[in-house]
Design an enzyme around this catalytic site. Structure first.
Site, PDB file in Angstrom:
ATOM      1  N   ASN A   1       8.548  68.321 -25.072  1.00 20.20           N
ATOM      2  CA  ASN A   1       9.296  67.852 -26.256  1.00 20.20           C
ATOM      3  C   ASN A   1      10.398  68.824 -26.707  1.00 20.20           C
ATOM      4  O   ASN A   1      11.269  68.457 -27.492  1.00 20.20           O
ATOM      5  CB  ASN A   1       8.359  67.564 -27.441  1.00 20.20           C
ATOM      6  CG  ASN A   1       7.577  66.272 -27.292  1.00 20.20           C
ATOM      7  OD1 ASN A   1       6.458  66.151 -27.806  1.00 20.20           O
ATOM      8  ND2 ASN A   1       8.143  65.294 -26.585  1.00 20.20           N
ATOM      9  N   ASP A  39       2.759  57.443 -30.177  1.00 22.54           N
ATOM     10  CA  ASP A  39       4.096  57.148 -29.664  1.00 22.54           C
ATOM     11  C   ASP A  39       4.776  56.089 -30.535  1.00 22.54           C
ATOM     12  O   ASP A  39       4.108  55.265 -31.165  1.00 22.54           O
ATOM     13  CB  ASP A  39       3.966  56.641 -28.218  1.00 22.54           C
ATOM     14  CG  ASP A  39       5.290  56.681 -27.472  1.00 22.54           C
ATOM     15  OD1 ASP A  39       6.262  57.253 -28.004  1.00 22.54           O
ATOM     16  OD2 ASP A  39       5.350  56.140 -26.359  1.00 22.54           O
TER      17      ASP A  39
END
Ligand code: FPP
Length: 259
Positions: free
Chosen positions: A81, A33
């Protein structure tokens, strides 16, 4: 060997640490991340963070294999996503093509086998081909498994496994009483990893402390280590710091401390 400089994330204190080579986590999973924030901090477009993140994957995969990690699972693209702007999604879909196009010879040299878990049939054709070619090129490698979660979601994975078991039951091939944890585990996308399917250590970078639908079944007894670094800044030392933190834990698996 395996000594590294550790920096305490809270106090900033630096000390030389030694990893216990007999207690290296066999399966390490990473939620990579912070690519976007890394880029924003440098006034770069978000995709520059993803590009740097891809280079970090190369560094960390090599380091992990040298440390003796047996499975390294990386969360590269989630089933959620797709909600990102299409230019970013398109770029993320091209990354495996670039990555495998340049890095497969190094993977082979390091005896690293590529595995992919996720709904790959929904990926663009070029991405699917890059993945297929990398799996084929590394199929005889016997060292670390580099497992990419691509178009992966933990809940979706469990739904698919349950559907498969229900179909077997409906066909009369499976007695519902025989549905055990092992049986469900075997139907998951990590089923082929056998004893190594559950991560010992789960790392998330960039300071967020959540699972984001990652390996929900498999992390039941994983140790979680949250690092403040953004993924593009992650490297061998930060990996070793996370492993060091893991080695300070006492895993009990629901039992009592073995002392
Ligand atoms: C999360 O950061 C990262 C991703 C969604 C993509 C991760 C992909 C890579 C690191 C490259 C993968 C490489 C290969 C070879 C497939 P973010 O964009 O959510 O960052 P932010 O939270 O700071 O916005």
């Amino acid at each position: 060997m395996f000594s590294f400089l550790s920096k305490d994330q809270k106090t900033g204190e630096v000390a030389e640490r030694q990893l216990d080579e007999t207690n290296i986590p066999a399966h390490v999973a990473i939620i990579m991340d912070g690519n976007g924030r890394w880029a924003q901090q440098r006034h770069l477009p978000r995709i520059a963070g993803h590009k740097q993140g891809m280079n970090t994957v190369k560094t960390v995969a090599t380091a992990a294999s040298h440390l003796g990690i047996k499975v390294l699972t990386l969360y590269a693209f989630s089933t959620e996503n797709w909600k990102r702007p299409s230019a970013e999604v398109n770029y993320l879909m091209k990354l495996p093509v670039d990555f495998f196009g340049t890095f497969v010879p190094d993977l082979v040299k390091n005896n690293i086998r590529v595995k992919v878990m996720g709904y790959t049939a929904d990926l663009p054709a070029a991405t699917q081909k890059a993945v297929r070619d990398a799996i084929a090129a590394t199929k005889d490698c016997t060292g670390m498994v580099l497992n990419f979660a691509l178009n992966y979601g933990g809940r979706a994975e469990i739904v698919t496994a349950v559907q498969r078991l229900a179909q077997q039951a409906q066909a009369g091939d499976l007695d519902p009483a025989e549905i055990t944890e092992q049986r469900i585990g075997a139907e998951l996308m990590t089923g082929d990893l056998g004893d190594l399917q559950d991560p010992d250590l789960l790392i998330r970078t960039s300071g967020e402390e959540r699972l984001s639908n990652f390996m929900l079944w498999q992390v039941a007894y994983s140790e979680f280590v949250f690092m403040t670094q953004h993924w593009p800044d992650f490297d061998q030392t930060t990996l070793e710091q996370a492993i060091y933190a893991y080695q300070q834990r006492h895993r009990r698996f629901g039992g009592l401390k073995n002392e």
